[in-house]
Design a protein around this motif. Structure first.
Motif, short mmCIF file in Angstrom:
data_model
loop_
_atom_site.label_atom_id
_atom_site.label_comp_id
_atom_site.label_asym_id
_atom_site.label_seq_id
_atom_site.Cartn_x
_atom_site.Cartn_y
_atom_site.Cartn_z
N ILE A 1 44.95 65.28 111.73
CA ILE A 1 43.74 65.06 112.53
C ILE A 1 43.64 66.27 113.45
CG2 ILE A 1 42.67 63.53 114.24
CD1 ILE A 1 44.35 61.26 113.11
N LEU B 1 33.52 62.78 109.96
CA LEU B 1 33.11 64.16 110.21
C LEU B 1 31.87 64.52 109.40
CD1 LEU B 1 36.66 65.74 110.44
CD2 LEU B 1 35.16 65.00 112.29
N THR C 1 38.25 59.45 120.24
CA THR C 1 36.88 59.91 120.10
C THR C 1 35.95 58.73 120.29
OG1 THR C 1 35.27 60.55 118.42
CG2 THR C 1 37.36 59.83 117.61
O1 LIG Z 1 38.65 62.72 111.85
S1 LIG Z 1 39.07 63.29 113.08
O2 LIG Z 1 39.55 64.65 112.91
O3 LIG Z 1 40.05 62.45 113.67
C1 LIG Z 1 37.74 63.23 114.15
C2 LIG Z 1 37.38 64.33 114.84
C3 LIG Z 1 36.30 64.27 115.70
C4 LIG Z 1 35.61 63.12 115.87
C5 LIG Z 1 34.51 63.08 116.87
O4 LIG Z 1 33.27 63.41 116.34
C6 LIG Z 1 35.96 62.00 115.16
C7 LIG Z 1 37.07 62.06 114.29
#
Ligand SMILES: O=S(=O)(O)c1ccc(CO)cc1
Ligand SMILES: NC(=O)c1ccc[n+]([C@@H]2O[C@H](COP(=O)([O-])OP(=O)(O)OC[C@H]3O[C@@H](n4cnc5c(N)ncnc54)[C@H](O)[C@@H]3O)[C@@H](O)[C@H]2O)c1
Length: 483
Positions: A283, A154, A440
């Motif tokens: 998450i 992030l 993602t």
């Molecule tokens: O770390 S996470 O919250 O899993 C997360 C959120 C969004 C993204 C995409 O940019 C990656 C990881």
């Protein structure tokens, strides 16, 4: 570990020499001692970003691409350091930390690939002998604020995308993960980005509001991106609005996984366990609400519980690798216990796990959850998920949409046309048919609806977040005017 502020290519203590401690969530041992930024430090960071912008905006796309690709390589080479510091600061398993570094390197590589894709267009014009077109230009220094949970990735996306578009960055890291966030700044420095292009600071929670005020109101900072809770996101959006500055907001979620009556139940269970409990459910797109057709709910819940009970639990710093580690703080445990008690008092059934003790909580499943319970729509951000039983397709859509949030979602069903119909009808930023809510890819747009915020990271959509669009015409000297 001791970390400093990184301003204009120099690592330094804060201007008042104060620091704050990040402690291990269970042992209370000091893991990181971090320089505690002052408003003066923040102002200096914004000035350094403004100065660096003058030359960074003119750096060609091939050079920007080369540098960002180098950051990705440096990050990967430091995977063991990331795994160590993420275990200590946020209780991350090696799986989660390693995955984060992999995702971060992907983000830097995907951002690098956008360098030559930041394009305008020509526009048909009614004016003779005229060329009409749009340009996409860098905006200026960007304030990026990131949370602790997807600790590396992030931060990576909040840095890589503004930079590739020709902007400079002031990155404010999370007080829960100052060592990990400093390590990312080190990777950028080692890759050889020019002084002031990335500036990193961190502060204790009592200082963060003044620092955010100073930066958002400064003449240097032109746009803001914030990833974090909906509560703080609202504050940031209000401050940004006061100064008419555009803001990208990636906030909380309550991602539903819909299991229709014709679902492949074993496949749905695997996705549910992964989506609910990876990184202790901390998450943003964790599966927080299972919407299961009542015809198959008993079978689904029995298999879901059986698989969840097999997850290994412990503390990656003590017991070695495990799936379920400690949560980020004992406050999370207290908050979730309150939600759990409210739900049990109103008739929900604990079918797996139970209460948290401090920051440690077993993987927990709550069945027969209904709309009158707080946990029905409050983000838990812990290793607990809820089952809401539904009566058919329309009811599943109604329950999935009955949320203030709108980040990620999943729909399981063998009739893919029906699953698609459901996917089209639910109000989420992403829908995965026969897939987990947790996924993602840097090439796909990422963001949400409703109280999850607005704007998109990733994909080509991100270019709009970090560029100004300009209409430009080249016209003949001889023209007719009405007067
Ligand atoms: O770390 S996470 O919250 O899993 C997360 C959120 C969004 C993204 C995409 O940019 C990656 C990881
Ligand atoms: N949508 C997404 O992409 C996404 C991704 C990850 C996490 N999240 C959300 O983030 C939350 C968890 O992260 P968190 O606990 O770190 O969130 P948080 O809102 O408490 O903190 C996020 C960041 O804001 C800073 N901050 C806190 N108060 C501030 C203030 N008054 N002024 C300026 N900055 C301030 C923190 O230091 C941190 O850097 C969850 O709600 C989760 O869903 C969303």
């Amino acid at each position: 570990m001791k970390t400093k502020l990184f301003i204009n290519d120099t690592w330094s203590a804060s201007s008042d020499k104060k620091s704050f401690d990040r402690k291990h969530p269970v042992s209370g041992e000091v893991v990181t001692q971090c320089a505690n930024a002052t408003v003066d430090d923040a102002v200096n960071a914004a000035r350094a970003a403004q100065e660096a912008f003058k030359s960074w905006k003119a750096v060609g796309p091939s050079e920007r691409r080369r540098l960002l690709l180098k950051v990705a390589d440096v990050m990967e080479s430091k995977t063991p350091e990331f795994i160590e510091v993420m275990a200590k600061e946020v209780g991350a398993s090696a799986l989660w930390a390693g995955f984060n570094v992999h995702l971060s390197a992907n983000v830097f590589r995907e951002a690098a690939s956008l360098a030559t894709q930041i394009q305008g267009e020509t526009i048909p014009t009614d004016k003779a002998d005229t060329l009409s077109m749009t340009l996409r230009q860098p905006v200026g220094p960007i304030l990026s604020i990131a949370p602790w949970n997807g600790t590396a990735v992030l931060a990576a996306r909040a840095i890589a995308y503004p930079l590739v578009c020709g902007n400079t960055v002031v990155f404010k890291g999370s007080e829960f993960s100052p060592g990990t966030h400093a390590l990312i700044a080190k990777c950028v420095q080692e890759a050889g980005l020019p002084a002031g292009v990335l500036n990193y600071l961190n502060s204790s929670p009592d200082r963060s509001p003044d620092i955010a005020d100073a930066l958002i109101s400064s003449k240097e900072i032109r746009r803001i991106n914030f990833t974090g809770s909906t509560r703080v996101g609202r504050i940031i959006a209000q401050k940004a609005a006061q100064h008419l500055k555009r803001c990208l907001l990636e906030l909380g979620g309550k991602s539903p996984l819909i299991v229709l009556d014709d679902a492949d139940i074993d496949a749905a269970v695997k996705a549910a366990v992964f989506g609910s409990f990876l990184f202790q459910g901390q998450i943003c797109m964790s599966t927080e609400r299972l919407v299961v057709d009542e015809k198959i709910a008993d079978e689904f819940v029995a298999k879901f519980v059986e698989k969840t009970k097999k997850l290994s639990a412990g503390d990656p710093c003590v017991t070695g690798d495990c799936v379920i580690g400690p949560m980020v703080s004992s406050n999370s445990g207290d908050r979730i216990n309150g939600l759990l008690k409210d739900a049990i008092d109103k008739g929900a059934k604990v079918v797996c796990g139970g209460m948290a003790e401090g920051a440690v909580m077993p993987a927990t499943i709550l069945d027969h959850v209904t709309a009158d319970m707080q946990i029905y729509d409050e983000e838990t951000f812990g290793p607990i998920t809820v089952v809401v039983r539904c009566k058919g397709e329309a009811d599943a859509i109604r329950i999935a949409n009955d949320s203030v949030y709108g980040l990620s979602s999943g729909v399981f069903g063998r009739d893919v046309n029906r699953a698609l119909r459901v996917g089209m009808a639910i109000e989420y930023g992403s829908v995965h048919i026969n897939g987990s809510t947790v996924q993602t890819e840097a090439q796909a747009p990422y963001g949400g609806t409703k109280a999850t915020g607005y704007g998109r990271f990733d994909g080509r959509a991100v270019i709009d977040e970090f560029t100004e669009i300009k209409w430009l015409t080249i016209e003949p000297f001889e023209q007719q005017y009405p007067f």
